[in-house]
Design a protein around this motif. Structure first.
Motif: not given
Length: 509
Positions: A195-208, A210-223
């Protein structure tokens, strides 16, 4: 002997001729001509009727075409007008979000925004809820898959593969945790020997954003989005259900009485140095990536939004606290980046001192719950925020005294006319059902009316909760042929996936 037929005998040039009369006497010439004329007139009249009928039918057909075209034009005009109205409303909402995002993210603890329900807050809650739902939609739950426990998609195409490109975010990092802890019902393992890994599981992500959405949101959002449990609730029984000081896991809290449920701390802080994906703890991965992104956008307005469902909601609260406790949200020029949590059907995380410390640090938490969901009532079934404060303080030293944090938005699935009456607790806990309830919630005692026209079929994506007359099959979401494809030999096999992304080092420490 008598001749039976009349005989006319005449003498012509000495010959005798005998004539027999015709069986049908020929009509007089005048009568024959008249019948022929009448026949021609009848033909002409018939032809005229046919032509008239054809012309009439053609006119009716043309009239119907014109009517249909007019209807289609009217419908197209209505659709165009509706699109224009929606775009105008969306543009207005975007301007309002850019102007009021701090209030939406809890600057004033959402006072006056929950009852009645603020439409912008509802929109943003659903949006972040869908980012948490993406953790389920992207996760490989299938134990017959050699990639079970991983994300099904490449990081760079994550939102594209989920049909969420309009979101306007880019995944900057995946988060992994070691499965060698006492939460077997949360972690998934493959039956394949290799298997790809015997000891790990994927449990989420970090996203940011983009430029266009940041203008719409009024800030750069790190989620930061954390995965939880999609259907099974047995993980609750796997909790050790005792509190442990956060400082015992190197979270720099000066108060040893600030405690968190030990199972949550394990998921957040444990690692396996022999594993490529959980060589660094989820905590180290998060802190490293958040610091990198804050440094990447030094002169911009920033926000840190953390979301999760179920156990993921607990990890969202814990990671938000950690980011602020370590001072990671402070920029080089001394600005404080707002940190808030939108959690869905989350359990209690820590004790009363944890609640006080977290809220004292300025972390804003809005908890969306279904009042019939049992997960939100544990741990701390008996000693919790509902007992008198003096009694809670007296019992605060006990290892099973817990308290919810932040502000609660309580929903009730029985108010939705779309959902069936059922006793299945997994339905009460389902994230898509929570987003459906948010769409129809307008305030306490107010009628349930869908606001954003969110597709009700999504409720049954991984559940059986919609009333049968809506004709939406339960548990309808699955990969075509369960991911099997035909190889060059015509055999059905599991396809190889592109090489998993190299796990970025954690250099926070």
């Amino acid at each position: 002997m008598a001749i039976p037929l009349p005989v006319m005998v005449s003498s012509l040039k000495g010959q005798v001729s005998i004539a027999f009369p015709s069986k049908k006497p020929a009509p007089p010439p005048l009568l024959c001509q008249k019948s022929q004329a009448e026949l021609e007139i009848l033909k002409l009249a018939t032809r005229r009727k046919v032509i008239t009928r054809v012309l009439s039918e053609r006119n009716e057909f043309m009239a119907s075409i014109i009517t249909d075209l007019n209807i289609e034009e009217e419908q197209e005009m209505e659709e165009i007008e509706e699109e224009m109205r929606a775009k105008t409303e969306s543009d207005n909402n975007e301007r309002r979000i850019a102007e009021s995002w701090r209030k939406i993210h809890g600057e004033d603890d959402w006072i006056g925004m929950l009852d009645p329900m603020d439409p912008l807050l509802r929109f943003e809650l659903i949006r972040y809820g869908e980012m948490a739902q993406a953790c389920y939609d992207g996760f490989d739950f299938d134990p017959f898959s050699k990639y079970c426990g991983s994300c099904r998609f490449n990081r760079r195409r994550f939102f594209e593969r989920l049909g969420m490109t309009s979101l306007g975010y880019e995944v900057s990092r995946y988060i992994y945790a070691t499965s060698n802890i006492n939460l077997p019902n949360f972690f998934m393992t493959s039956r394949w020997p290799k298997v790809w890994s015997r000891n790990a599981n994927w449990i989420g992500y970090v996203a940011v954003s983009n430029d266009e959405t940041s203008v719409r949101l009024g800030r750069r959002d790190i989620t930061i989005a954390w995965r939880g449990t999609v259907t099974r609730l047995e993980w609750i029984a796997d909790l050790m259900d005792y509190l442990r000081p956060v400082s015992s896991d190197k979270i720099p809290c000066p108060d040893p009485s600030v405690k968190v449920e030990s199972g949550f701390l394990d998921v957040y802080t444990d690692k396996n140095k022999n594993c490529r994906f959980c060589k660094y703890s989820a905590r180290e991965q998060i802190l490293t990536e958040v610091r990198r992104l804050i440094q990447q956008y030094p002169n911009e307005e920033l926000s840190i939004t953390i979301t999760g469902h179920s156990l993921g909601a607990a990890l969202a609260v814990l990671s938000a606290y950690d980011i602020v406790e370590t001072g990671l949200n402070l920029t080089e020029d001394g600005r404080s980046v707002p940190v808030n949590v939108f959690s869905f059907s989350g359990p209690r995380v820590g004790n009363l001192r944890f609640k006080e410390r977290l809220e004292g640090l300025g972390v804003k938490v809005l908890r969306v719950v279904n009042v019939h969901d049992t997960v939100t009532k544990v741990p701390g079934l008996f000693f919790n925020e509902h007992v008198p404060e003096f009694l809670q303080k007296m019992a605060d030293g006990l290892p099973w005294c817990y308290s919810h944090v932040g502000v609660e938005l309580a929903l009730d699935h029985k108010n939705s006319p779309f959902l069936k009456d059922t006793n299945d607790p997994t339905n009460f806990h389902n994230l898509e059902a929570h987003l459906h309830l948010l769409d129809g919630y307008h305030g306490k005692g107010k009628r349930f009316v869908l606001s954003t026209k969110r597709d009700i079929a999504l409720v049954n994506k991984a559940a059986d909760f919609l009333k049968d007359h809506h004709l939406v099959p339960p548990f309808w979401r699955q990969d075509e042929n369960k991911g099997m494809v035909r190889n060059y030999e015509g055999r059905w096999v599991q396809p190889e996936r592109p090489k998993l992304d190299d796990h970025i080092s954690a250099n926070w420490f």
